[in-house]
Write a protein that holds these residues in place. Structure first.
Motif, PDB file in Angstrom:
ATOM      1  N   VAL A 138       0.836  -1.184   0.000  1.00 37.33           N
ATOM      2  CA  VAL A 138       0.000   0.000   0.000  1.00 37.33           C
ATOM      3  C   VAL A 138       0.876   1.241   0.000  1.00 37.33           C
ATOM      4  O   VAL A 138       0.734   2.102  -0.846  1.00 37.33           O
ATOM      5  CB  VAL A 138      -0.953   0.005   1.215  1.00 37.33           C
ATOM      6  CG1 VAL A 138      -1.723   1.302   1.280  1.00 37.33           C
ATOM      7  CG2 VAL A 138      -1.887  -1.181   1.162  1.00 37.33           C
ATOM      8  N   ALA A 139       1.785   1.331   1.004  1.00 37.24           N
ATOM      9  CA  ALA A 139       2.626   2.516   1.133  1.00 37.24           C
ATOM     10  C   ALA A 139       3.846   2.186   1.984  1.00 37.24           C
ATOM     11  O   ALA A 139       3.839   1.227   2.745  1.00 37.24           O
ATOM     12  CB  ALA A 139       1.846   3.660   1.761  1.00 37.24           C
ATOM     13  N   VAL A 140       4.887   3.015   1.843  1.00 40.76           N
ATOM     14  CA  VAL A 140       6.113   2.870   2.623  1.00 40.76           C
ATOM     15  C   VAL A 140       6.394   4.208   3.294  1.00 40.76           C
ATOM     16  O   VAL A 140       6.282   5.261   2.667  1.00 40.76           O
ATOM     17  CB  VAL A 140       7.299   2.457   1.728  1.00 40.76           C
ATOM     18  CG1 VAL A 140       8.597   2.381   2.522  1.00 40.76           C
ATOM     19  CG2 VAL A 140       7.016   1.122   1.052  1.00 40.76           C
ATOM     20  N   TYR A 141       6.764   4.143   4.581  1.00 42.13           N
ATOM     21  CA  TYR A 141       7.005   5.344   5.373  1.00 42.13           C
ATOM     22  C   TYR A 141       8.360   5.267   6.057  1.00 42.13           C
ATOM     23  O   TYR A 141       8.876   4.187   6.319  1.00 42.13           O
ATOM     24  CB  TYR A 141       5.924   5.493   6.449  1.00 42.13           C
ATOM     25  CG  TYR A 141       4.551   5.694   5.882  1.00 42.13           C
ATOM     26  CD1 TYR A 141       4.089   6.963   5.576  1.00 42.13           C
ATOM     27  CD2 TYR A 141       3.707   4.612   5.642  1.00 42.13           C
ATOM     28  CE1 TYR A 141       2.823   7.160   5.040  1.00 42.13           C
ATOM     29  CE2 TYR A 141       2.440   4.796   5.114  1.00 42.13           C
ATOM     30  CZ  TYR A 141       2.009   6.070   4.816  1.00 42.13           C
ATOM     31  OH  TYR A 141       0.761   6.254   4.288  1.00 42.13           O
ATOM     32  N   THR A 142       8.886   6.430   6.401  1.00 42.58           N
ATOM     33  CA  THR A 142      10.139   6.471   7.151  1.00 42.58           C
ATOM     34  C   THR A 142       9.898   6.428   8.651  1.00 42.58           C
ATOM     35  O   THR A 142      10.831   6.212   9.411  1.00 42.58           O
ATOM     36  CB  THR A 142      10.953   7.739   6.812  1.00 42.58           C
ATOM     37  OG1 THR A 142      10.151   8.895   7.063  1.00 42.58           O
ATOM     38  CG2 THR A 142      11.411   7.712   5.355  1.00 42.58           C
ATOM     39  N   THR A 143       8.653   6.636   9.075  1.00 41.37           N
ATOM     40  CA  THR A 143       8.355   6.587  10.507  1.00 41.37           C
ATOM     41  C   THR A 143       7.319   5.507  10.805  1.00 41.37           C
ATOM     42  O   THR A 143       6.383   5.295  10.027  1.00 41.37           O
ATOM     43  CB  THR A 143       7.822   7.936  11.034  1.00 41.37           C
ATOM     44  OG1 THR A 143       6.545   8.187  10.464  1.00 41.37           O
ATOM     45  CG2 THR A 143       8.773   9.077  10.736  1.00 41.37           C
ATOM     46  N   ASP A 144       7.506   4.876  11.935  1.00 45.45           N
ATOM     47  CA  ASP A 144       6.569   3.847  12.382  1.00 45.45           C
ATOM     48  C   ASP A 144       5.190   4.442  12.650  1.00 45.45           C
ATOM     49  O   ASP A 144       4.174   3.837  12.335  1.00 45.45           O
ATOM     50  CB  ASP A 144       7.119   3.169  13.640  1.00 45.45           C
ATOM     51  CG  ASP A 144       6.268   2.012  14.087  1.00 45.45           C
ATOM     52  OD1 ASP A 144       6.151   1.029  13.330  1.00 45.45           O
ATOM     53  OD2 ASP A 144       5.705   2.094  15.201  1.00 45.45           O
ATOM     54  N   ALA A 145       5.160   5.640  13.217  1.00 47.03           N
ATOM     55  CA  ALA A 145       3.882   6.275  13.557  1.00 47.03           C
ATOM     56  C   ALA A 145       3.025   6.504  12.314  1.00 47.03           C
ATOM     57  O   ALA A 145       1.812   6.257  12.328  1.00 47.03           O
ATOM     58  CB  ALA A 145       4.125   7.590  14.293  1.00 47.03           C
ATOM     59  N   THR A 188       9.041  -4.306   8.075  1.00 45.99           N
ATOM     60  CA  THR A 188      10.199  -3.420   8.112  1.00 45.99           C
ATOM     61  C   THR A 188      11.102  -3.740   6.934  1.00 45.99           C
ATOM     62  O   THR A 188      11.399  -4.908   6.667  1.00 45.99           O
ATOM     63  CB  THR A 188      10.976  -3.595   9.427  1.00 45.99           C
ATOM     64  OG1 THR A 188      10.096  -3.287  10.515  1.00 45.99           O
ATOM     65  CG2 THR A 188      12.179  -2.680   9.491  1.00 45.99           C
ATOM     66  N   LEU A 189      11.493  -2.699   6.219  1.00 48.46           N
ATOM     67  CA  LEU A 189      12.402  -2.833   5.082  1.00 48.46           C
ATOM     68  C   LEU A 189      13.669  -2.054   5.389  1.00 48.46           C
ATOM     69  O   LEU A 189      13.615  -1.025   6.051  1.00 48.46           O
ATOM     70  CB  LEU A 189      11.756  -2.261   3.813  1.00 48.46           C
ATOM     71  CG  LEU A 189      10.371  -2.755   3.455  1.00 48.46           C
ATOM     72  CD1 LEU A 189       9.813  -1.932   2.302  1.00 48.46           C
ATOM     73  CD2 LEU A 189      10.426  -4.218   3.083  1.00 48.46           C
ATOM     74  N   LYS A 190      14.796  -2.543   4.904  1.00 50.11           N
ATOM     75  CA  LYS A 190      16.065  -1.829   5.099  1.00 50.11           C
ATOM     76  C   LYS A 190      16.730  -1.613   3.752  1.00 50.11           C
ATOM     77  O   LYS A 190      16.744  -2.500   2.906  1.00 50.11           O
ATOM     78  CB  LYS A 190      17.003  -2.606   6.013  1.00 50.11           C
ATOM     79  CG  LYS A 190      16.591  -2.583   7.446  1.00 50.11           C
ATOM     80  CD  LYS A 190      17.711  -3.100   8.328  1.00 50.11           C
ATOM     81  CE  LYS A 190      17.357  -2.781   9.758  1.00 50.11           C
ATOM     82  NZ  LYS A 190      18.467  -2.240  10.480  1.00 50.11           N
ATOM     83  N   GLN A 225      19.198   2.901   6.258  1.00 54.06           N
ATOM     84  CA  GLN A 225      17.863   3.450   6.483  1.00 54.06           C
ATOM     85  C   GLN A 225      16.830   2.333   6.624  1.00 54.06           C
ATOM     86  O   GLN A 225      16.832   1.376   5.853  1.00 54.06           O
ATOM     87  CB  GLN A 225      17.461   4.357   5.311  1.00 54.06           C
ATOM     88  CG  GLN A 225      16.113   5.009   5.454  1.00 54.06           C
ATOM     89  CD  GLN A 225      16.057   6.043   6.554  1.00 54.06           C
ATOM     90  OE1 GLN A 225      16.958   6.844   6.713  1.00 54.06           O
ATOM     91  NE2 GLN A 225      14.997   6.004   7.325  1.00 54.06           N
ATOM     92  N   SER A 226      15.952   2.465   7.614  1.00 51.56           N
ATOM     93  CA  SER A 226      14.839   1.534   7.799  1.00 51.56           C
ATOM     94  C   SER A 226      13.550   2.212   7.380  1.00 51.56           C
ATOM     95  O   SER A 226      13.376   3.416   7.591  1.00 51.56           O
ATOM     96  CB  SER A 226      14.722   1.105   9.258  1.00 51.56           C
ATOM     97  OG  SER A 226      15.805   0.288   9.614  1.00 51.56           O
ATOM     98  N   TYR A 227      12.657   1.433   6.805  1.00 50.43           N
ATOM     99  CA  TYR A 227      11.352   1.924   6.364  1.00 50.43           C
ATOM    100  C   TYR A 227      10.283   0.997   6.902  1.00 50.43           C
ATOM    101  O   TYR A 227      10.535  -0.183   7.142  1.00 50.43           O
ATOM    102  CB  TYR A 227      11.271   1.941   4.833  1.00 50.43           C
ATOM    103  CG  TYR A 227      12.310   2.810   4.189  1.00 50.43           C
ATOM    104  CD1 TYR A 227      12.075   4.153   3.967  1.00 50.43           C
ATOM    105  CD2 TYR A 227      13.535   2.276   3.790  1.00 50.43           C
ATOM    106  CE1 TYR A 227      13.028   4.951   3.375  1.00 50.43           C
ATOM    107  CE2 TYR A 227      14.496   3.068   3.204  1.00 50.43           C
ATOM    108  CZ  TYR A 227      14.246   4.418   2.991  1.00 50.43           C
ATOM    109  OH  TYR A 227      15.188   5.201   2.408  1.00 50.43           O
ATOM    110  N   ARG A 228       9.063   1.520   7.074  1.00 47.39           N
ATOM    111  CA  ARG A 228       7.916   0.700   7.479  1.00 47.39           C
ATOM    112  C   ARG A 228       6.969   0.618   6.289  1.00 47.39           C
ATOM    113  O   ARG A 228       6.538   1.643   5.753  1.00 47.39           O
ATOM    114  CB  ARG A 228       7.205   1.307   8.679  1.00 47.39           C
ATOM    115  CG  ARG A 228       8.029   1.249   9.947  1.00 47.39           C
ATOM    116  CD  ARG A 228       8.222  -0.154  10.450  1.00 47.39           C
ATOM    117  NE  ARG A 228       7.058  -0.537  11.242  1.00 47.39           N
ATOM    118  CZ  ARG A 228       6.813  -1.747  11.644  1.00 47.39           C
ATOM    119  NH1 ARG A 228       7.635  -2.731  11.347  1.00 47.39           N
ATOM    120  NH2 ARG A 228       5.744  -2.014  12.350  1.00 47.39           N
TER     121      ARG A 228
END
Length: 69
Positions: free
Chosen positions: A1-8, A28-30, A34-37
């Motif tokens: 659906v979407a990828v974000y840089t913040t968990d919130a 979680t993607l790396k 950098q980690s992404y949610r």
């Protein structure tokens, strides 16, 4: 659906879509340091259910959402 840089942000999107009746998951993607949610929809029992969910996601403004396995 979407990828974000913040968990919130990822959790807020997943929560809103779950309230709309879609099954949601977070991953979680790396990439490098950098980690992404990632917000994922599914699983779906049939291809028709997946297609219907994709149409709902596109209608909700997630035009980049796509089906995967």
């Amino acid at each position: 659906v979407a990828v974000y840089t913040t968990d919130a942000d990822a959790r807020a999107t997943a929560r809103a879509l779950a309230q709309a009746g879609l099954p949601m998951q977070l991953a979680t993607l790396k990439k490098g340091n950098q980690s992404y949610r990632a917000v994922l929809a599914g699983p779906f029992g049939t291809p028709a259910q997946a297609d219907a969910a994709l149409a709902r996601l596109h209608g909700a403004g997630y035009s980049n959402a796509r089906l995967g396995k």
